[in-house]
Design a protein around this motif. Sequence first.
Motif, PDB file in Angstrom:
ATOM      1  N   LYS A 241       0.751  -1.163   0.070  1.00  0.00           N
ATOM      2  CA  LYS A 241      -0.113  -0.222   0.112  1.00  0.00           C
ATOM      3  C   LYS A 241       1.088   1.392   0.077  1.00  0.00           C
ATOM      4  O   LYS A 241       0.402   2.355   0.432  1.00  0.00           O
ATOM      5  N   ASN A 242       1.993   1.148  -0.712  1.00  0.00           N
ATOM      6  CA  ASN A 242       2.691   2.446  -0.625  1.00  0.00           C
ATOM      7  C   ASN A 242       3.071   2.791  -2.181  1.00  0.00           C
ATOM      8  O   ASN A 242       3.898   3.759  -2.224  1.00  0.00           O
ATOM      9  N   THR A 243       2.665   2.227  -2.996  1.00  0.00           N
ATOM     10  CA  THR A 243       2.771   2.627  -4.478  1.00  0.00           C
ATOM     11  C   THR A 243       1.255   2.413  -5.049  1.00  0.00           C
ATOM     12  O   THR A 243       0.678   1.461  -5.126  1.00  0.00           O
ATOM     13  N   LEU A 244       0.771   3.576  -5.626  1.00  0.00           N
ATOM     14  CA  LEU A 244      -0.229   3.545  -6.577  1.00  0.00           C
ATOM     15  C   LEU A 244      -0.016   3.491  -8.058  1.00  0.00           C
ATOM     16  O   LEU A 244       0.833   4.208  -8.343  1.00  0.00           O
ATOM     17  N   TYR A 245      -0.795   2.834  -8.734  1.00  0.00           N
ATOM     18  CA  TYR A 245      -0.525   2.551 -10.064  1.00  0.00           C
ATOM     19  C   TYR A 245      -1.862   3.092 -10.939  1.00  0.00           C
ATOM     20  O   TYR A 245      -2.743   3.169 -10.389  1.00  0.00           O
ATOM     21  N   LEU A 246      -1.579   3.418 -11.928  1.00  0.00           N
ATOM     22  CA  LEU A 246      -2.561   3.957 -13.165  1.00  0.00           C
ATOM     23  C   LEU A 246      -1.956   3.186 -14.392  1.00  0.00           C
ATOM     24  O   LEU A 246      -1.289   3.859 -15.079  1.00  0.00           O
ATOM     25  N   GLN A 247      -2.603   2.041 -14.829  1.00  0.00           N
ATOM     26  CA  GLN A 247      -2.349   1.541 -16.273  1.00  0.00           C
ATOM     27  C   GLN A 247      -3.212   2.173 -17.069  1.00  0.00           C
ATOM     28  O   GLN A 247      -4.581   2.132 -17.106  1.00  0.00           O
ATOM     29  N   MET A 248      -2.703   3.076 -18.314  1.00  0.00           N
ATOM     30  CA  MET A 248      -3.703   3.592 -19.210  1.00  0.00           C
ATOM     31  C   MET A 248      -3.501   3.000 -20.715  1.00  0.00           C
ATOM     32  O   MET A 248      -2.303   3.000 -21.094  1.00  0.00           O
ATOM     33  N   ASN A 249      -4.430   2.380 -21.063  1.00  0.00           N
ATOM     34  CA  ASN A 249      -4.548   1.745 -22.467  1.00  0.00           C
ATOM     35  C   ASN A 249      -5.271   2.329 -23.346  1.00  0.00           C
ATOM     36  O   ASN A 249      -6.233   3.371 -22.919  1.00  0.00           O
ATOM     37  N   SER A 250      -4.960   2.204 -24.771  1.00  0.00           N
ATOM     38  CA  SER A 250      -6.003   2.965 -25.692  1.00  0.00           C
ATOM     39  C   SER A 250      -6.069   4.283 -25.571  1.00  0.00           C
ATOM     40  O   SER A 250      -7.043   5.068 -25.370  1.00  0.00           O
ATOM     41  N   LEU A 251      -4.813   5.114 -25.142  1.00  0.00           N
ATOM     42  CA  LEU A 251      -4.899   6.484 -24.918  1.00  0.00           C
ATOM     43  C   LEU A 251      -5.344   7.231 -26.114  1.00  0.00           C
ATOM     44  O   LEU A 251      -5.120   6.872 -27.270  1.00  0.00           O
ATOM     45  N   LYS A 252      -6.182   8.419 -25.699  1.00  0.00           N
ATOM     46  CA  LYS A 252      -6.686   9.099 -26.668  1.00  0.00           C
ATOM     47  C   LYS A 252      -5.966  10.707 -26.476  1.00  0.00           C
ATOM     48  O   LYS A 252      -5.615  10.760 -25.579  1.00  0.00           O
ATOM     49  N   PRO A 253      -6.084  11.572 -27.625  1.00  0.00           N
ATOM     50  CA  PRO A 253      -5.534  12.753 -27.435  1.00  0.00           C
ATOM     51  C   PRO A 253      -6.256  13.633 -26.322  1.00  0.00           C
ATOM     52  O   PRO A 253      -5.542  14.463 -25.517  1.00  0.00           O
ATOM     53  N   GLU A 254      -7.572  13.330 -26.227  1.00  0.00           N
ATOM     54  CA  GLU A 254      -8.228  13.968 -24.992  1.00  0.00           C
ATOM     55  C   GLU A 254      -7.786  13.685 -23.508  1.00  0.00           C
ATOM     56  O   GLU A 254      -8.128  14.171 -22.544  1.00  0.00           O
ATOM     57  N   ASP A 255      -6.736  12.315 -23.530  1.00  0.00           N
ATOM     58  CA  ASP A 255      -6.343  12.123 -22.184  1.00  0.00           C
ATOM     59  C   ASP A 255      -5.076  13.159 -21.855  1.00  0.00           C
ATOM     60  O   ASP A 255      -4.589  12.823 -20.804  1.00  0.00           O
TER      61      ASP A 255
END
Length: 115
Positions: free
Chosen positions: A75-89
């Motif tokens: 619980k000391n590292t938070l992740y965000l896996q981002m796939n299929s990225l769009k320009p609006e991201d």
Amino acid sequence: QVLLVESGGGLVQAGGSLRLSCAASGSIFSISAMGWYRQAPGKQRELVAAITSGGTTHYADSVKGRFTISLSNAKNTLYLQMNSLKPEDTAVYYCNSQQMGLDYWGQGTQVTVSS
């Protein structure tokens, strides 16, 4: 007090993937929830995804099915896996933690998605 340090941002083409990390240190034992927010130029900061200490997750409609939030076993590292990225991201992504009614923020990491 909690110190949050993000990493993993960068430039990616539309359709690509990135994984953001947020290292938390300090009094992390009392964190009740953590999340990722983003702020695009000229726009308000918005919630992207959140996770409670019990593992319940929440996603903005705009990223459902594309982004996944997770927390390390320690619980000391938070992740965000981002796939299929769009320009609006494209935005600066911030890590947030909530602890005893207080909010802590990281310095932010830039994500740029080219079309």
